[in-house]
Structure formats: C-alpha cells, structure tokens
Design a protein around this motif. Structure first.
Motif, PDB file in Angstrom:
ATOM      1  N   SER A 141      22.661 -11.996   4.710  1.00  0.00           N
ATOM      2  CA  SER A 141      21.378 -12.504   5.191  1.00  0.00           C
ATOM      3  C   SER A 141      20.316 -12.579   4.095  1.00  0.00           C
ATOM      4  CB  SER A 141      20.867 -11.618   6.329  1.00  0.00           C
ATOM      5  OG  SER A 141      20.550 -10.322   5.864  1.00  0.00           O
ATOM      6  N   GLY A 142      20.602 -11.998   2.927  1.00  0.00           N
ATOM      7  CA  GLY A 142      19.647 -12.011   1.829  1.00  0.00           C
ATOM      8  C   GLY A 142      18.469 -11.074   2.021  1.00  0.00           C
ATOM      9  N   ALA A 143      18.627 -10.097   2.908  1.00  0.00           N
ATOM     10  CA  ALA A 143      17.534  -9.165   3.189  1.00  0.00           C
ATOM     11  C   ALA A 143      17.447  -8.087   2.123  1.00  0.00           C
ATOM     12  CB  ALA A 143      17.745  -8.513   4.556  1.00  0.00           C
ATOM     13  N   SER A 144      16.255  -7.549   1.944  1.00  0.00           N
ATOM     14  CA  SER A 144      16.077  -6.306   1.199  1.00  0.00           C
ATOM     15  C   SER A 144      16.326  -5.156   2.173  1.00  0.00           C
ATOM     16  CB  SER A 144      14.667  -6.204   0.632  1.00  0.00           C
ATOM     17  OG  SER A 144      14.386  -7.285  -0.215  1.00  0.00           O
ATOM     18  N   ALA A 145      16.780  -4.013   1.664  1.00  0.00           N
ATOM     19  CA  ALA A 145      17.046  -2.879   2.548  1.00  0.00           C
ATOM     20  C   ALA A 145      16.714  -1.577   1.838  1.00  0.00           C
ATOM     21  CB  ALA A 145      18.509  -2.878   2.994  1.00  0.00           C
ATOM     22  N   ILE A 146      16.140  -0.651   2.602  1.00  0.00           N
ATOM     23  CA  ILE A 146      15.873   0.700   2.120  1.00  0.00           C
ATOM     24  C   ILE A 146      16.515   1.663   3.098  1.00  0.00           C
ATOM     25  CG2 ILE A 146      14.118   2.426   1.570  1.00  0.00           C
ATOM     26  CD1 ILE A 146      12.223   0.103   0.948  1.00  0.00           C
ATOM     27  N   MET A 147      17.413   2.479   2.600  1.00  0.00           N
ATOM     28  CA  MET A 147      18.131   3.440   3.439  1.00  0.00           C
ATOM     29  C   MET A 147      17.829   4.853   2.981  1.00  0.00           C
ATOM     30  SD  MET A 147      22.271   3.855   4.056  1.00  0.00           S
ATOM     31  CE  MET A 147      22.622   4.033   2.280  1.00  0.00           C
ATOM     32  N   VAL A 148      17.271   5.650   3.864  1.00  0.00           N
ATOM     33  CA  VAL A 148      17.077   7.071   3.618  1.00  0.00           C
ATOM     34  C   VAL A 148      18.336   7.802   4.057  1.00  0.00           C
ATOM     35  CG1 VAL A 148      15.891   9.098   4.536  1.00  0.00           C
ATOM     36  CG2 VAL A 148      14.567   7.162   3.704  1.00  0.00           C
ATOM     37  N   THR A 151       8.875  10.109   6.243  1.00  0.00           N
ATOM     38  CA  THR A 151       7.445   9.769   6.174  1.00  0.00           C
ATOM     39  C   THR A 151       7.254   8.481   5.389  1.00  0.00           C
ATOM     40  OG1 THR A 151       6.718  12.067   6.337  1.00  0.00           O
ATOM     41  CG2 THR A 151       5.201  10.520   5.288  1.00  0.00           C
ATOM     42  N   LEU A 152       7.971   8.339   4.288  1.00  0.00           N
ATOM     43  CA  LEU A 152       7.865   7.138   3.464  1.00  0.00           C
ATOM     44  C   LEU A 152       8.271   5.902   4.263  1.00  0.00           C
ATOM     45  CD1 LEU A 152       7.346   5.721   0.807  1.00  0.00           C
ATOM     46  CD2 LEU A 152       9.655   6.378   0.074  1.00  0.00           C
ATOM     47  N   LEU A 187       5.519   4.948   6.612  1.00  0.00           N
ATOM     48  CA  LEU A 187       4.395   4.318   5.916  1.00  0.00           C
ATOM     49  C   LEU A 187       4.718   2.871   5.562  1.00  0.00           C
ATOM     50  CD1 LEU A 187       3.322   7.209   3.512  1.00  0.00           C
ATOM     51  CD2 LEU A 187       2.182   6.491   5.619  1.00  0.00           C
ATOM     52  N   ILE A 188       5.945   2.634   5.102  1.00  0.00           N
ATOM     53  CA  ILE A 188       6.350   1.266   4.759  1.00  0.00           C
ATOM     54  C   ILE A 188       6.290   0.370   5.995  1.00  0.00           C
ATOM     55  CG2 ILE A 188       8.321  -0.157   4.074  1.00  0.00           C
ATOM     56  CD1 ILE A 188       9.125   2.165   2.193  1.00  0.00           C
ATOM     57  N   ALA A 189       6.711   0.914   7.142  1.00  0.00           N
ATOM     58  CA  ALA A 189       6.734   0.131   8.376  1.00  0.00           C
ATOM     59  C   ALA A 189       5.355  -0.028   9.001  1.00  0.00           C
ATOM     60  CB  ALA A 189       7.670   0.785   9.382  1.00  0.00           C
ATOM     61  N   GLY A 190       4.367   0.684   8.488  1.00  0.00           N
ATOM     62  CA  GLY A 190       3.049   0.626   9.082  1.00  0.00           C
ATOM     63  C   GLY A 190       2.933   1.417  10.370  1.00  0.00           C
ATOM     64  N   LEU A 191       3.905   2.311  10.636  1.00  0.00           N
ATOM     65  CA  LEU A 191       3.845   3.172  11.812  1.00  0.00           C
ATOM     66  C   LEU A 191       2.914   4.356  11.578  1.00  0.00           C
ATOM     67  CD1 LEU A 191       7.641   3.159  12.672  1.00  0.00           C
ATOM     68  CD2 LEU A 191       5.826   1.869  13.818  1.00  0.00           C
ATOM     69  N   ASP A 192       2.623   4.623  10.329  1.00  0.00           N
ATOM     70  CA  ASP A 192       1.654   5.640   9.931  1.00  0.00           C
ATOM     71  C   ASP A 192       0.886   5.072   8.744  1.00  0.00           C
ATOM     72  OD1 ASP A 192       0.256   7.979   9.848  1.00  0.00           O
ATOM     73  OD2 ASP A 192       1.969   9.284   9.408  1.00  0.00           O
ATOM     74  N   ALA A 193      -0.281   5.619   8.487  1.00  0.00           N
ATOM     75  CA  ALA A 193      -1.123   5.111   7.397  1.00  0.00           C
ATOM     76  C   ALA A 193      -1.240   6.161   6.303  1.00  0.00           C
ATOM     77  CB  ALA A 193      -2.508   4.754   7.909  1.00  0.00           C
ATOM     78  N   PRO A 194      -1.195   5.767   5.040  1.00  0.00           N
ATOM     79  CA  PRO A 194      -1.390   6.739   3.964  1.00  0.00           C
ATOM     80  C   PRO A 194      -2.823   7.250   3.941  1.00  0.00           C
ATOM     81  CG  PRO A 194      -1.318   4.505   3.078  1.00  0.00           C
ATOM     82  CD  PRO A 194      -0.990   4.389   4.532  1.00  0.00           C
ATOM     83  N   ASP A 195      -3.003   8.440   3.406  1.00  0.00           N
ATOM     84  CA  ASP A 195      -4.355   8.976   3.233  1.00  0.00           C
ATOM     85  C   ASP A 195      -5.102   8.224   2.134  1.00  0.00           C
ATOM     86  OD1 ASP A 195      -3.791  10.900   5.165  1.00  0.00           O
ATOM     87  OD2 ASP A 195      -3.015  12.308   3.674  1.00  0.00           O
ATOM     88  N   SER A 196      -4.351   7.781   1.138  1.00  0.00           N
ATOM     89  CA  SER A 196      -4.918   6.961   0.069  1.00  0.00           C
ATOM     90  C   SER A 196      -3.807   6.102  -0.507  1.00  0.00           C
ATOM     91  CB  SER A 196      -5.533   7.833  -1.025  1.00  0.00           C
ATOM     92  OG  SER A 196      -4.563   8.673  -1.623  1.00  0.00           O
ATOM     93  N   GLY A 197      -4.176   5.092  -1.258  1.00  0.00           N
ATOM     94  CA  GLY A 197      -3.199   4.157  -1.786  1.00  0.00           C
ATOM     95  C   GLY A 197      -2.855   3.098  -0.762  1.00  0.00           C
ATOM     96  N   ASP A 198      -1.855   2.266  -1.078  1.00  0.00           N
ATOM     97  CA  ASP A 198      -1.519   1.178  -0.161  1.00  0.00           C
ATOM     98  C   ASP A 198      -0.055   0.794  -0.266  1.00  0.00           C
ATOM     99  OD1 ASP A 198      -2.124  -0.644   1.850  1.00  0.00           O
ATOM    100  OD2 ASP A 198      -3.938  -1.310   0.818  1.00  0.00           O
ATOM    101  N   VAL A 199       0.441   0.259   0.848  1.00  0.00           N
ATOM    102  CA  VAL A 199       1.764  -0.340   0.933  1.00  0.00           C
ATOM    103  C   VAL A 199       1.575  -1.839   1.062  1.00  0.00           C
ATOM    104  CG1 VAL A 199       3.888  -0.494   2.281  1.00  0.00           C
ATOM    105  CG2 VAL A 199       2.716   1.711   2.056  1.00  0.00           C
ATOM    106  N   LEU A 200       2.206  -2.607   0.162  1.00  0.00           N
ATOM    107  CA  LEU A 200       2.091  -4.065   0.200  1.00  0.00           C
ATOM    108  C   LEU A 200       3.426  -4.683   0.576  1.00  0.00           C
ATOM    109  CD1 LEU A 200       0.088  -2.946  -2.223  1.00  0.00           C
ATOM    110  CD2 LEU A 200      -0.294  -5.388  -2.551  1.00  0.00           C
ATOM    111  N   VAL A 201       3.416  -5.536   1.575  1.00  0.00           N
ATOM    112  CA  VAL A 201       4.593  -6.290   1.995  1.00  0.00           C
ATOM    113  C   VAL A 201       4.304  -7.763   1.752  1.00  0.00           C
ATOM    114  CG1 VAL A 201       6.114  -6.895   3.912  1.00  0.00           C
ATOM    115  CG2 VAL A 201       5.211  -4.569   3.735  1.00  0.00           C
ATOM    116  N   ASP A 202       5.130  -8.391   0.926  1.00  0.00           N
ATOM    117  CA  ASP A 202       4.895  -9.783   0.526  1.00  0.00           C
ATOM    118  C   ASP A 202       3.489  -9.955  -0.037  1.00  0.00           C
ATOM    119  OD1 ASP A 202       7.431 -10.505   1.312  1.00  0.00           O
ATOM    120  OD2 ASP A 202       6.815 -11.150   3.304  1.00  0.00           O
ATOM    121  N   GLY A 203       3.027  -8.932  -0.779  1.00  0.00           N
ATOM    122  CA  GLY A 203       1.725  -8.987  -1.411  1.00  0.00           C
ATOM    123  C   GLY A 203       0.553  -8.672  -0.509  1.00  0.00           C
TER     124      GLY A 203
END
Length: 218
Positions: free
Chosen positions: A183-190, A42-43, A46-62
């Motif tokens: 490549s200098g990418a950030s990565a999140i792995m579940v 689920t997280l 939400l980070i990918a913007g495939l779903d929206a949080p009920d409250s709060g926000d996800v910021l990508v590059d601000g």
C-alpha cells in the motif's frame, strides 16, 4: 511525512519524554523498542493526536497537530491513519466484513474494498463470520485488514503480536509488512519483541536520551 520537534510529555510530575526530535521517512516501516515505562505507547498517542505534548509539536504531512481542533484531528486520524492494537479491538457484535468496513464508513468510501482486504489477509469467504469464531491470529489479521482498508498514509501498531504465540506472530508480521509495502504506507510499530522488530526496515531505541538508531539492527 511525520516529524517530532522537541516533544516533551510529563505525567504526575514525572517526565516521560523530553525534547524528543525525529523525522520519519515516507514509506518506511520503523520499529521502536525500549524499556517498559520509557514512553513508547505515550509516543504513539502523541503521534495520533490522542494526547497533546506539554511542549514541542508533532507534524503530519507538515501540519502541526497542535493547530488542529478536535474535529480536524479526528478527521485526520480517520483519513490518514490506521491503528493496530495488541488487544485487537475487533468489535464482537459485528461481522468480520463490518469490522473491516468501519474506516470506509467513517470516510464515506465504497465498502467493496472490505471484502478485498479480508481476502488479502487470508480470510476470503469469512466476511459473515463473527469474531467469536476466530483464533487470536485470525483476529489480528482482521485488525490489519481494518487498519489498511482505507489506504492510510501512516499505520501505528502498539505491540501487535503481544497476545500471539511465536508461530502466529511470525505469520502476522510477515502479512503486516507485505500489506504495508503493497500500500506504500509508512508504519511505526512499538514492540518489546526483537523478533517482531526484525521485520521492520529500521529499529529505533527510545530512551531518556531520545530516539537512537539501533546498531546492527537489534
């Protein structure tokens, strides 16, 4: 480059994530672990913007994802994110080169890098092959090449070694880490795998209390 601010999400009256806040550093490879059902996938959604949080926000590059309409969110995913899935999601009717080139096509970029990325993941000369000719480990290599071919700032991986044997998983994770760092990418792995998580720079445990840095790495 990625920040969670008081993110909450519920499904069917059951709270999955509650007031989750965390800032992820640019260029960092982070593994997220936790019990089944705690909200790891689920997280990622939400980070990918495939779903929206009920409250709060996800910021990508601000930029708050909630401020983007569907078209803008799609463009952001195409240009700034790469995805690696447990089930590979390699398209069977396309050649390996065509599979890897998809993000380039979507971003109107030169297709030449598709061949370069296949070579980088050890599949040089296999561009005209089809997925049916590959092992599971080779298909995951194609998925890694496709996720990184357009030089995304953020790579999201959901149980990327869940369908692989231990030796193949080790090889794929070494490759993933090397390509992300190159490549200098950030990565999140579940992941549920301690062996997989050990390849990351940092391990976070997702629980009802939030995201907590794992002591001693595991």
């Amino acid at each position: 480059m990625l920040e969670l601010r008081e993110v909450s999400k519920s499904y069917g009256g059951r709270t999955v994530l509650a007031s989750l806040s965390h800032r992820f550093a640019a260029g960092e490879f982070v593994a997220i672990m936790g019990e089944s059902g705690v909200g790891k996938s689920t997280l990622l959604n939400l980070i990918a913007g495939l779903d929206a949080p009920d409250s709060g926000d996800v910021l990508v590059d601000g930029q708050p994802m909630s401020a983007l309409d569907d078209d803008a969110a799609t463009r952001l995913r195409r240009s700034r994110m790469g995805f690696i899935f447990q089930a590979f999601h390699v398209l069977p009717h396309l050649t390996l080169r065509q599979n890897v080139a998809l993000p380039l096509l979507l971003n109107n970029a030169s297709l030449a890098r598709a061949g370069e990325m296949l070579a980088a993941v050890g599949l040089d000369g296999r561009g005209d092959d089809f997925p049916r000719q590959l092992s599971g480990g080779e298909m995951q290599r194609v998925a890694i090449a496709r996720a990184l071919v357009h030089r995304p700032a953020l790579v999201l991986a959901d149980e990327p070694t869940g369908n692989l044997d231990p030796d193949t998983a080790h090889s794929v994770l070494e490759l993933l880490r090397a390509e992300i760092k190159a490549s200098g990418a950030s990565a999140i792995m579940v992941t549920h795998s301690h062996a997989a998580a050990a390849k990351a720079d940092k391990i976070l445990i997702l629980s009802r209390a939030g995201l907590i840095l794992s002591p001693n790495g595991l």
